[in-house]
Motif scaffolding. Sequence first.
Motif, PDB file in Angstrom:
ATOM      1  N   MET A   1       0.843  -1.206  -0.012  1.00 32.95           N
ATOM      2  CA  MET A   1       0.065  -0.055   0.010  1.00 32.95           C
ATOM      3  C   MET A   1       1.076   1.344   0.059  1.00 32.95           C
ATOM      4  O   MET A   1       1.833   1.276   0.727  1.00 32.95           O
ATOM      5  N   ILE A   2       0.574   2.144  -0.837  1.00 30.64           N
ATOM      6  CA  ILE A   2       1.079   3.406  -0.789  1.00 30.64           C
ATOM      7  C   ILE A   2       0.477   4.412  -0.352  1.00 30.64           C
ATOM      8  O   ILE A   2      -0.692   4.400  -0.903  1.00 30.64           O
ATOM      9  N   ARG A   3       1.020   5.273   0.419  1.00 35.48           N
ATOM     10  CA  ARG A   3       0.297   6.764   1.041  1.00 35.48           C
ATOM     11  C   ARG A   3       0.932   7.743   0.302  1.00 35.48           C
ATOM     12  O   ARG A   3       2.181   8.011   0.466  1.00 35.48           O
ATOM     13  N   HIS A   4       0.030   8.757  -0.125  1.00 32.96           N
ATOM     14  CA  HIS A   4       0.426   9.908  -0.682  1.00 32.96           C
ATOM     15  C   HIS A   4      -0.118  10.997   0.159  1.00 32.96           C
ATOM     16  O   HIS A   4      -1.410  11.126   0.191  1.00 32.96           O
ATOM     17  N   ILE A   5       0.749  11.819   0.506  1.00 33.86           N
ATOM     18  CA  ILE A   5       0.100  13.003   1.539  1.00 33.86           C
ATOM     19  C   ILE A   5       0.414  14.310   0.825  1.00 33.86           C
ATOM     20  O   ILE A   5       2.047  14.524   0.539  1.00 33.86           O
ATOM     21  N   VAL A   6      -0.287  15.124   0.755  1.00 30.45           N
ATOM     22  CA  VAL A   6       0.008  16.490   0.198  1.00 30.45           C
ATOM     23  C   VAL A   6      -0.437  17.616   1.043  1.00 30.45           C
ATOM     24  O   VAL A   6      -1.689  17.459   1.592  1.00 30.45           O
TER      25      VAL A   6
END
Length: 95
Positions: A1-6
């Motif tokens: 699982m990849i988490r992308h936070i901006v």
Amino acid sequence: MIRHIVFLKLKENTQANKKLVADKIMSMDGKIDILAHIEVGLNFSQEERAYDVALIADFDSKEDLNTYASHPLHLEVIKYIKTFVFESKVVDYEK
């Protein structure tokens, strides 16, 4: 699982602008099949180092994140929110 936070810092940090940005980001929910999860948080902290809006998105793989990066709907959202954004930061990591 990849988490992308901006994290987004707005040119004009108003509740109305934060809501417009959040609504536009959330308009992708359910429309990009590789987007496993998306949420937006609106900051209430008054600290100078605080950012105004946070996007959290999850993907099954790095390839899905790369596909999302060039997806036409995502590019449309970026174009819109850039009119509000002064600065942004990103963190991508494996869960």
